[in-house]
Design an enzyme around this catalytic site. Structure first.
Site, PDB file in Angstrom:
ATOM      1  CB  SER A   1       4.295  -3.915   7.547  1.00 46.87           C
ATOM      2  OG  SER A   1       3.109  -4.648   7.244  1.00 46.87           O
TER       3      SER A   1
ATOM      4  CB  ALA B   1      -0.948  -0.005   1.199  1.00 47.58           C
TER       5      ALA B   1
ATOM      6  CG  HIS C   1      -4.183  -9.212  -1.922  1.00 46.21           C
ATOM      7  ND1 HIS C   1      -3.628  -8.365  -0.993  1.00 46.21           N
ATOM      8  CD2 HIS C   1      -3.812 -10.466  -1.545  1.00 46.21           C
ATOM      9  CE1 HIS C   1      -2.943  -9.071  -0.096  1.00 46.21           C
ATOM     10  NE2 HIS C   1      -3.048 -10.346  -0.417  1.00 46.21           N
TER      11      HIS C   1
ATOM     12  CB  ILE D   1      -6.941  -4.135  -5.372  1.00 43.25           C
ATOM     13  CG1 ILE D   1      -7.400  -3.139  -4.297  1.00 43.25           C
ATOM     14  CG2 ILE D   1      -6.569  -5.473  -4.729  1.00 43.25           C
ATOM     15  CD1 ILE D   1      -8.611  -3.604  -3.494  1.00 43.25           C
TER      16      ILE D   1
ATOM     17  CD  GLN E   1       0.897  -6.965   0.550  1.00 47.47           C
ATOM     18  OE1 GLN E   1       1.653  -6.034   0.751  1.00 47.47           O
ATOM     19  NE2 GLN E   1       0.409  -7.697   1.532  1.00 47.47           N
TER      20      GLN E   1
ATOM     21  CB  VAL F   1       8.463   9.137  -3.501  1.00 44.48           C
ATOM     22  CG1 VAL F   1       8.656  10.263  -4.509  1.00 44.48           C
ATOM     23  CG2 VAL F   1       7.050   8.573  -3.628  1.00 44.48           C
TER      24      VAL F   1
END
Length: 229
Positions: A182, A20, A114, A98, A96, A223
Site C-alpha cells: 500500500s 507483503a 526491515h 523479512i 519490507q 503474479v
C-alpha cells in the site's frame, strides 16, 4: 503491462520496492488484511515490539516462532522474475518483507529494509546464530544470552546501513517499480522522495496506491503482471 515491460527493457538501473503482497502467493500471510496475521488478535503490535522482547522474551519467542516463520515457503513468479531481470540489468530489490524469498529466488542485490528472520544473533555476546538453532531455542548455547531475529520491531529504528543502501539505489535508478504494498508505512514510503526526477515510477498492486507525483498504476494481481513481463 506492456508499458512496464517496455520500461524494463529500456532501463539500466531498476529498483523494485516490495511489500507483503509479493509473498502472499507463496503462502505467507500479510499483516492487516481480513485473512492476515493480525486478524482476530487484540495486541499484535505489542507482540512484535521491543518492549515485549525485553519484558516478556518467552511470549515474544512463542509468538514469532509460531506465526512468523515459513521455512518451507518457496519463491513465486514475482520473486523469480525479479531475479531473472537482474541477469541483464542493474537491479536492486528493497523489500519490507523479512522472509528471505528474494534471496531464495536468486536476487543478489537485496536490501532487507526491515531485516530478516533468517539472520539471528545473541543479544549478550553479539554472535550470529542460525535460524534453525533459534527455532529450537532462544537461549544461546554458548553464553546463555537471549537470541533474537535481526528484524526491526515496533519501537526500533531502521538500520543506517539499510537506509544508506536504499537511498544510493533510489538515486541511481531510472526505473522504480513498487510491488505488493500500500506504500503507506514510513520511512519506506518516503524513499521515492529521493529519486532521480527523471526516473519513471510504476506501481503494481491489487488496490490503487497514492503518490504525490506522477506514476503509472497497474491495478492487478502482481503474479499475473510479472508472468507476462
Amino acid at each position: 503491462m506492456n508499458n512496464l515491460k517496455e520500461a524494463i527493457k529500456q532501463a539500466e538501473h531498476i529498483v523494485f520496492l516490495t511489500g507483503a503482497g509479493v509473498s502472499v502467493p507463496s503462502g505467507i500471510p500479510d499483516y492487516r488484511s481480513k485473512n492476515g496475521l493480525y486478524a482476530g488478535m487484540s495486541s499484535p503490535e505489542y507482540m512484535l515490539s521491543h518492549t515485549c522482547l525485553v519484558r516478556e522474551p518467552e511470549k515474544f519467542y512463542q509468538f514469532v516462532t509460531e506465526n512468523m516463520y515459513y521455512p518451507d515457503a518457496v519463491p513465486n513468479t514475482i520473486h523469480r522474475k525479479m531475479a531473472e531481470i537482474e541477469a541483464d540489468k542493474n537491479v536492486t530489490v528493497i523489500t519490507q518483507n523479512i522472509d528471505g524469498l528474494h534471496e531464495k529466488a536468486g536476487s543478489k542485490k537485496v536490501v532487507n529494509f526491515h531485516g530478516s528472520l533468517y539472520h539471528c544473533y545473541c543479544q549478550k555476546c553479539g554472535r550470529s546464530v542460525s535460524a534453525s538453532d533459534y527455532l529450537q531455542s532462544d537461549i544461546h548455547a554458548d553464553c546463555g544470552g537471549v537470541v533474537r531475529p535481526d528484524v526491526v520491531l515496533y519501537e526500533e529504528a531502521i538500520s543506517e546501513s539499510a537506509i544508506d543502501q536504499s537511498l544510493a539505489a533510489i538515486r541511481e535508478a531510472d526505473l522504480i517499480v513498487i510491488v505488493g504494498t500500500s506504500f503507506r508505512v514510513s520511512p519506506f514510503c518516503n524513499l521515492t522522495d529521493y529519486r532521480n526526477k527523471k526516473a519513471r515510477i510504476f506501481a503494481v498492486n491489487k488496490e490503487r496506491i497514492s503518490l504525490p507525483y506522477p506514476f503509472e498504476m497497474i491495478e492487478n494481481d502482481a503474479v499475473k503482471v510479472f508472468a507476462e513481463i
